[in-house]
Design an enzyme around this catalytic site. Sequence first.
Site, short mmCIF file in Angstrom:
data_model
loop_
_atom_site.label_atom_id
_atom_site.label_comp_id
_atom_site.label_asym_id
_atom_site.label_seq_id
_atom_site.Cartn_x
_atom_site.Cartn_y
_atom_site.Cartn_z
N ASP A 257 -5.11 -2.16 4.21
CA ASP A 257 -3.88 -1.42 3.96
C ASP A 257 -4.23 -0.22 3.05
O ASP A 257 -5.35 -0.12 2.53
CB ASP A 257 -2.79 -2.31 3.37
CG ASP A 257 -1.40 -1.74 3.67
OD1 ASP A 257 -1.32 -0.54 4.01
OD2 ASP A 257 -0.40 -2.47 3.57
C1 BGC Z 1 1.94 -0.04 4.26
C2 BGC Z 1 1.49 -0.34 5.69
C3 BGC Z 1 1.28 0.95 6.44
C4 BGC Z 1 0.32 1.83 5.68
C5 BGC Z 1 0.02 3.14 6.37
C6 BGC Z 1 1.08 0.99 3.58
O1 BGC Z 1 1.61 1.42 2.37
O2 BGC Z 1 1.93 -1.25 3.53
O3 BGC Z 1 2.42 -1.16 6.32
O4 BGC Z 1 0.81 0.67 7.73
O5 BGC Z 1 0.85 2.11 4.40
O6 BGC Z 1 1.09 3.98 6.36
#
Ligand code: BGC
Length: 716
Positions: A257
């Site tokens: 993530d």
């Molecule tokens: C979120 C994810 C997301 C990623 C990319 C993160 O802050 O937890 O769900 O896919 O950002 O945008």
Amino acid sequence: MDRIAQLIAAMTLEEKIGQLTMASGGYAVTGPEVSADVSGDVRAGRVGALLNLWGAEAVRAIQRTAVAESRLGIPLLIGLDVLHGHRIIFPIPLGEACAFDPELWAATARAAAAEAARDGVSMVFAPMLDVARDPRWGRISEGAGEDPFVVGEFARAKVRGFQGEDLALPDAVAATAKHFCAYGAALAGRDYASADVSERTLREVYLPPFAAAIEAGCAAVMPAFMDLSGIPMTAHHALLRGWLRGERGFEGVIVSDYNAIAELLRHGVAENLCEAAALALAAGVDIDMMSDGFRNGLPLALAEGRVSMEDINAGVRRVLTLKQRLGLFDDAFRRKGGGDGREPAKAAAVSARELARAAAQRSIVVLTNDGVLPLPAGLGKIAVIGPLADARREMDGPWAMAADRDDCVTILEGLKGALPGTEIVFAEGVAIDGEEESGIAAALEICRGADVVLLCLGEAAAMSGEAASRAGLGLPGRQEALAWAAFSLGKPVVALLSSGRPLTLPWLFERASAAVATWFLGTEAGNAIADVLTGRFNPVGRLPVTWPRAVGQIPIFYAARPSGRPFDPIDPYTSKYLDCSVEPQFYFGHGLSYGRFALSNLAALQQCVGFDDVIRLSVDVVNEGSIEGEATVFCFARDVVASVVRPVLELKRFAKIALGAGERDVLDFAFPAAELSFPGLDLQPRFEPGAFEFSVGFTADPKELMTIRLLAVAGI
Ligand code: BGC
């Protein structure tokens, strides 16, 4: 040597780490754009994937840099959060889950994938498969609710929809199952907080949706931000390498993530980026999203022997394999964004919009109705009040990055379109948030002479989704005051709730003539809401979550384990609250239609089943109402006596049936008896002989279920 092996053999360490690195496209006034720094990194082979970039021109330009100007010409992966639509927005996943319709779930993912692919996107960070039993957690809006079976079906449908028949097709995108695992169990519903979940609950509740996604061929998995019982998921060797790769045989890509590898320092399990990178790689993470942990940490980690070149090569191989499966090596510009740059076909946009309206209709849940709905034809005047009535930019809800938020149909517009002969007046009354009440008087004024008041209340789009936990689940700002003012008029009041989660509003459900959960329905929100309010569409939405009365009841879900002292109103020493009912406001599965259905004659084909049998149940469904409608029927099981305490109800199947007025039909349920297995005392799957109860009903309310018993035997 295959092409990938040849590439790996030709790569420098920096280029290898580049393939394991995902950087961000940026935003310019004109839209998404890649900065000079990132372009330089792509040219130098230091970046192999980008996120937050879309659009034919922008993607084509940077893809050309990768393919034509970098030493090895390896195309980029382009990733984006496409949670519920790309340009045309469908209902938030929690809303869409209310349709209990895997075909619909797949169809909206298919349409979103096709649109995103036309914009050059090759990987989506969806579906979100976190079972969520705590509506304080804002990300409950991004998934399919509280039940592992439902979330598992959602997983299969979404993966099928996003990835299509073949990942190499120009309208297919790689799906990412996220956030692995138990992110929904974040302590006190606070986003990014620790989760502490037993191995048993992990196996019964939180892992099955991911198992379903892997079975469906999901290309990627994203570990969650938080720590699970002390081990950050980004460094969770046992779950990533052990369960995911080992037990489930997952061979796809694990993408961290956002910045999660660097956050291992904050979790306090790594002292520096070198340690963090080594932990993540060793646990099985292939792509570092945005932390520069791999880029800055892996060279030293390799030199110090904390990671091996084999591990790095294995990660690179998985990333390159995904690029190959996506057809990017054959033609990096195959997705339209990189190709001829044609505008999306008009026909596709029109049909996506029609699908958005159909999906939105099916996501709406009528919670209460004293008969005021559907609104009768020929009403003289309707007063529409409240801050969500004409809130165009809120209708999409969280995660709608590429959408034109000004493209949504508001509730007010939808009604005006549906009821041309009716006078429709509007006043906001109060804002969504804030203390200002001065508009209430004017809102009441316009209600004079109205036959019915539509009260449009709820949350702003940004109040759910990531980093949007709430400690209270009432109406923000002064909306409650507006509601009481409306009730004081003594007219029928229909409350429409726009929100990313269930809201605890017992007073409103008590007082309103009807209450409708409209979540965030996306581009066609207003039209779909008008379709339901006017009866043009007979509502079918059912709750995929138990709706609490009070925050103090949370976490609340139907599949609880039985207490040794279940609630008994005449025995004080039973499981209860002194100040609140133990019953939810609305049970899992609740949702009204404008008709009435009844079940009868629950029967089983066999009295006795063995492990290899298929259990077959049937039940008669009759439409006792006066209009055509669709019933959703749930089939639950309970293991009456087992070596470990089994939940009071566990969903095994759900089914929908459309019936004309007065029509009757038989609904069959069939599922392998093997699905009655559960993690035994040793946590290994066990099929235990003995009595099982099977219950069928429209909700999980035990008072409303029909139940029969079957005997499971060791073998027949
Ligand atoms: C979120 C994810 C997301 C990623 C990319 C993160 O802050 O937890 O769900 O896919 O950002 O945008």
